[in-house]
Design a protein around this motif. Structure first.
Motif, PDB file in Angstrom:
ATOM      1  N   GLY A 202       9.331  -5.079   5.577  1.00 20.14           N
ATOM      2  CA  GLY A 202       8.954  -4.721   4.216  1.00 20.14           C
ATOM      3  C   GLY A 202       8.496  -5.951   3.454  1.00 20.14           C
ATOM      4  O   GLY A 202       9.187  -6.978   3.448  1.00 20.14           O
TER       5      GLY A 202
ATOM      6  N   SER B 194       7.513 -13.413  -0.195  1.00 22.85           N
ATOM      7  CA  SER B 194       8.059 -12.244   0.480  1.00 22.85           C
ATOM      8  C   SER B 194       7.631 -12.220   1.944  1.00 22.85           C
ATOM      9  O   SER B 194       8.436 -11.907   2.834  1.00 22.85           O
TER      10      SER B 194
ATOM     11  N   TYR C 120       4.994  -3.075   5.885  1.00 25.05           N
ATOM     12  CA  TYR C 120       4.932  -1.918   4.998  1.00 25.05           C
ATOM     13  C   TYR C 120       5.373  -2.326   3.589  1.00 25.05           C
ATOM     14  O   TYR C 120       6.072  -3.338   3.410  1.00 25.05           O
ATOM     15  N   PRO C 121       4.993  -1.569   2.569  1.00 23.71           N
ATOM     16  CA  PRO C 121       5.219  -1.999   1.184  1.00 23.71           C
ATOM     17  C   PRO C 121       6.611  -1.668   0.665  1.00 23.71           C
ATOM     18  O   PRO C 121       7.128  -0.567   0.857  1.00 23.71           O
ATOM     19  N   VAL C 122       7.215  -2.653  -0.001  1.00 21.81           N
ATOM     20  CA  VAL C 122       8.496  -2.447  -0.672  1.00 21.81           C
ATOM     21  C   VAL C 122       8.359  -2.896  -2.121  1.00 21.81           C
ATOM     22  O   VAL C 122       7.459  -3.645  -2.480  1.00 21.81           O
TER      23      VAL C 122
ATOM     24  N   ASP D  71       0.382   1.661   4.477  1.00 20.28           N
ATOM     25  CA  ASP D  71       0.700   1.956   3.089  1.00 20.28           C
ATOM     26  C   ASP D  71       0.504   3.443   2.855  1.00 20.28           C
ATOM     27  O   ASP D  71       0.060   4.182   3.747  1.00 20.28           O
TER      28      ASP D  71
ATOM     29  N   VAL E 271       8.753   6.498   6.026  1.00 18.58           N
ATOM     30  CA  VAL E 271       9.916   5.927   6.720  1.00 18.58           C
ATOM     31  C   VAL E 271      11.001   6.966   6.982  1.00 18.58           C
ATOM     32  O   VAL E 271      11.918   6.728   7.776  1.00 18.58           O
TER      33      VAL E 271
ATOM     34  N   ALA F 240       9.972 -12.320   5.304  1.00 15.28           N
ATOM     35  CA  ALA F 240       9.849 -11.283   6.316  1.00 15.28           C
ATOM     36  C   ALA F 240       9.623 -11.899   7.693  1.00 15.28           C
ATOM     37  O   ALA F 240      10.272 -11.513   8.675  1.00 15.28           O
TER      38      ALA F 240
ATOM     39  N   ARG G 154      13.377  -4.465  -2.695  1.00 15.02           N
ATOM     40  CA  ARG G 154      13.308  -4.461  -1.237  1.00 15.02           C
ATOM     41  C   ARG G 154      13.405  -3.078  -0.611  1.00 15.02           C
ATOM     42  O   ARG G 154      13.528  -2.941   0.614  1.00 15.02           O
ATOM     43  N   GLN G 155      13.339  -2.042  -1.415  1.00 12.90           N
ATOM     44  CA  GLN G 155      13.333  -0.682  -0.896  1.00 12.90           C
ATOM     45  C   GLN G 155      11.888  -0.222  -0.700  1.00 12.90           C
ATOM     46  O   GLN G 155      10.979  -0.682  -1.395  1.00 12.90           O
ATOM     47  N   PRO G 156      11.640   0.686   0.261  1.00 13.48           N
ATOM     48  CA  PRO G 156      10.260   1.162   0.457  1.00 13.48           C
ATOM     49  C   PRO G 156       9.652   1.667  -0.847  1.00 13.48           C
ATOM     50  O   PRO G 156      10.319   2.337  -1.639  1.00 13.48           O
ATOM     51  N   LYS G 157       8.403   1.310  -1.070  1.00 13.48           N
ATOM     52  CA  LYS G 157       7.687   1.783  -2.252  1.00 13.48           C
ATOM     53  C   LYS G 157       7.784   3.302  -2.327  1.00 13.48           C
ATOM     54  O   LYS G 157       7.715   3.980  -1.303  1.00 13.48           O
TER      55      LYS G 157
END
Length: 327
Positions: A297, A315, A263-265, A203, A279, A319, A269-272
């Motif tokens: 994600g 989620s 990893y966090p989204v 993160d 990324v 994944a 669904r897009q990267p935080k």
């Protein structure tokens, strides 16, 4: 009304509280002990054993109690603020419930006690640091029975305690059953993957220094590790969480020793946003887990009540479904 500092409001509040207490005494003068017992009950919390209404109707939520109380079906009459980003993640009905409540200040350090008293609450719920609660404990207790929890309260115990205080145990029971079912489904569906795969959760915080990230062992990943059973790195007992240590981007390459990276989204669904710089690095893109599609994600809207945790499990389920099955 402009909010004034707490120490300047105590005197003005005293008269209001005195009047409220007189009215309460007049209204309850005809009740005998048995009648009172039927209308009240006791709960244990961080501030001791508290006598509260058996079925509270006008609940004020302060500190970290608002979102989890609303999540179990509560409808507070007064709240302190939550961040805009946290508010955006609430389901529409919960967001409407929060906005319908009277705002009492940005946080408990700025809570408008006069406005709080004017709401005539029959119960106040609060979760803040112990030291912060001590500064307003007497004032809150003079307004209504006040139930306090410290920040170290485990989230499942917190949900149970909020439900008990708010007389919402049926709602939490349903959430707990759904949680148990989702965990069992993930464990059954991905039994071999869980047993044979090394995971790492990464993160990056809004407050992180530029060019840094963290290996995290707090938040939703605790549910993946402790409840689902994923094999993830965590701090040794007694040590600070791994998530408290910023690592330079040069350390990204060391993630190659793990089979799967979480990893966090966001909800889309897009990267935080805070994690996006990670990324975008060539080092990230070169990781075996990334190039093979094993960087997953996962959306975590929160981990302090069952509603957002159930979203996280959904989620995580999706994944894990993208990984090749293991015989």
């Amino acid at each position: 009304m402009t909010t004034t500092p707490l120490r300047r409001r105590v005197a003005a509040l005293a008269a209001l509280l005195s009047a409220a207490l007189v009215l309460t005494a007049c209204g309850s003068g005809g009740d005998d002990a048995g009648d009172k017992a039927a209308k009240t009950r006791t709960v244990k919390a961080g501030n001791g054993t508290i006598e509260i209404p058996a079925d509270p109707q006008r609940v004020v939520t302060l500190g970290n109690t608002s979102q989890p109380f609303i999540d179990i079906g509560g409808k507070p009459v007064g709240v302190t603020e939550i961040s805009a980003s946290a508010l955006d993640l609430l389901p529409a009905a919960q967001k409407a419930t929060f906005k319908a409540a009277t705002g009492l200040g940005a946080d408990t350090g700025e809570v408008d006690l006069e406005k709080l008293a004017s709401l005539k609450p029959d119960l106040i719920l609060i979760q803040v640091p112990d030291s912060e609660f001590k500064t307003i404990e007497k004032q809150l207790g003079a307004i209504a029975p006040t139930v306090f929890w410290g920040l170290d309260t485990e989230w499942k115990a917190f949900a149970d305690a909020l439900a008990e205080a708010g007389n919402l145990t049926d709602a939490v029971s349903k959430q707990k059953a759904e949680f148990k079912d989702k965990v069992a489904k993930i464990q059954g569906t991905y039994r071999k993957i869980i047993a044979d795969t090394s995971f790492v959760a990464v993160d990056r915080w809004d407050s992180s220094d530029p060019g840094t990230f963290v290996i995290t062992d707090i938040g939703c990943v605790e549910i993946a590790t402790d409840d689902v059973g994923l094999n993830t790195p965590k701090a040794a007992s007694g040590n600070d969480p791994l998530a408290w240590t910023d690592l330079p981007f040069e350390k990204i390459a060391e993630l190659s020793k793990y089979d799967v990276i979480l990893y966090p989204v966001g909800a889309e669904r897009q990267p935080k946003k805070a994690f996006a710089p990670v990324v975008e690095t060539n080092t990230w893109k070169a990781l075996p887990a990334v190039s093979s599609g094993h960087a997953l994600g996962v959306f975590c809207p929160g981990n302090n009540s069952y509603g957002p945790v159930l979203q996280y499990l959904d989620s995580l389920d999706s994944a894990l479904a993208s990984l090749p099955a293991k015989a």
